[in-house]
Scaffold this active site. Structure first.
Site, short mmCIF file in Angstrom:
data_model
loop_
_atom_site.label_atom_id
_atom_site.label_comp_id
_atom_site.label_asym_id
_atom_site.label_seq_id
_atom_site.Cartn_x
_atom_site.Cartn_y
_atom_site.Cartn_z
N GLY A 144 44.05 35.62 42.52
CA GLY A 144 44.84 34.89 41.53
C GLY A 144 44.68 33.38 41.62
N GLU A 197 39.54 42.27 49.65
CA GLU A 197 40.17 41.23 48.84
C GLU A 197 40.64 40.09 49.74
OE1 GLU A 197 41.70 43.01 44.84
OE2 GLU A 197 43.33 43.04 46.30
N GLU A 249 49.59 41.89 48.44
CA GLU A 249 50.91 41.50 47.94
C GLU A 249 51.99 42.42 48.50
OE1 GLU A 249 49.84 41.45 43.80
OE2 GLU A 249 48.61 39.67 44.18
N HIS A 300 47.77 46.83 49.31
CA HIS A 300 47.43 45.56 48.65
C HIS A 300 48.10 44.41 49.40
CE1 HIS A 300 47.14 42.37 45.68
NE2 HIS A 300 46.15 43.07 45.14
N ASN A 359 43.81 46.18 38.27
CA ASN A 359 45.12 46.24 38.92
C ASN A 359 46.04 45.37 38.07
OD1 ASN A 359 47.41 46.08 40.45
ND2 ASN A 359 46.48 44.93 42.14
N TRP A 360 46.84 46.04 37.28
CA TRP A 360 47.69 45.31 36.32
C TRP A 360 48.90 44.67 36.98
CZ3 TRP A 360 47.76 49.08 31.48
CH2 TRP A 360 46.52 48.99 30.84
N LYS A 361 49.12 44.98 38.24
CA LYS A 361 50.28 44.42 38.96
C LYS A 361 51.54 44.65 38.12
CE LYS A 361 47.11 41.46 41.40
NZ LYS A 361 46.80 40.23 42.09
N SER A 369 39.77 37.02 41.96
CA SER A 369 39.25 36.15 40.91
C SER A 369 37.92 36.62 40.32
CB SER A 369 39.15 34.70 41.41
OG SER A 369 40.44 34.20 41.74
N GLY A 427 42.52 41.77 38.94
CA GLY A 427 43.87 41.51 38.46
C GLY A 427 43.84 40.86 37.08
N GLY A 428 43.96 39.54 37.05
CA GLY A 428 44.10 38.79 35.80
C GLY A 428 43.11 39.15 34.71
#
Ligand code: 13P
Length: 248
Positions: free
Chosen positions: A172, A166, A96, A94, A9-11, A212, A233-234
């Site tokens: 993150g 999640e 966010e 999601h 998930n590149w956001k 994470s 993500g990251g």
């Protein structure tokens, strides 16, 4: 046997050029894997990514969509737009989006139904806040989210949905849930789906963990019996790190 699925998930990261380079960089490294590889990117990247991924098994996904097919919804993207450019997955609900963009269990449900109707596979996100975890209400929270999201989803489609557990406090933060804690909640999510449908459906649904995940913890997470993949993500933003995740 459920096929593992690792999704990036590149956001709100990456450019078209960076995405094309990324796909070229991972092409060789994912050859022969039975892991399903998905990249969920900002809308403007998707068409070029689809072209760059031609001839590979990389699937392209969006990070959101509207629940109506068309209409006066300035700034929104519909499932028809996603279909047109060949997206195969869409992240729905999601945390966010729930937190910053007023996404509700009701809109999540409508989006899920619309994506399924058009054959775009939803990656449905659920998870608790830190306060909810500390108050011992994790299961209650995810139960409600799962039940509301799946309302009206036919049994023959339910098995195709990918769920991502999640925990919000793990996103993150560098603080992943332990693999056994994650597995416990994921096993519970599977039991909720069994209650809503049948064991046949619940055994088919793939449930990812997200929060994470990185090359250092992915193997332990993937070794858990009920965890079928990761939504990352990251650690999905660098080709070498992403390859380590896929080749856990
Ligand atoms: P991180 O992997 O950066 O914690 O993000 C998880 C996530 O939100 C994936 O959807």
């Amino acid at each position: 046997m459920r096929n593992p699925i690792i999704a990036g998930n590149w956001k709100m990261h990456m450019t078209i050029a960076e995405a094309e380079t990324f796909i070229n960089d991972i092409k060789e490294g994912i050859k022969g894997t039975d892991v399903e590889v998905v990249l969920c990117a900002p809308f403007t990247l998707l068409k070029d990514m689809k072209l760059a991924a031609e001839g590979t098994d990389i699937k392209i996904g969006a990070q959101n969509m509207h629940f109506e097919e068309k209409g006066a919804y300035t700034g929104e993207i519909s499932v028809l737009h996603l279909k047109e450019i060949g997206a195969e997955y869409v992240i729905i609900g999601h945390s966010e989006r729930r937190q910053y963009f007023a996404e509700t269990d009701e809109s999540v449900n409508k989006k899920l139904l619309k994506a399924i109707e058009h054959g775009i596979m939803p990656i449905l996100c659920v998870g608790e806040t830190l306060e909810e975890r500390e108050a011992g209400s994790t299961k209650e929270k995810v139960k409600l989210q799962v039940e509301k999201a799946f309302a009206g989803v036919a049994p023959e489609s339910a098995g195709e949905v990918v769920v991502a557990y999640e925990p919000i406090w793990a996103i993150g933060t560098g603080r992943s849930a332990t693999s056994s804690d994650a597995n416990e909640v994921i096993e519970y999510i599977r039991s909720i789906i069994e209650g809503l449908y049948s064991s046949e459906v619940s055994e088919k649904v793939r449930i990812q963990y997200g929060g994470s995940v990185n090359p250092g913890n992915v193997e332990q997470i993937m070794n858990e019996a009920d965890i079928d993949g990761a939504l990352v993500g990251g650690a999905s933003l660098e080709p070498s790190s992403f390859l380590e995740l896929v080749n856990f």
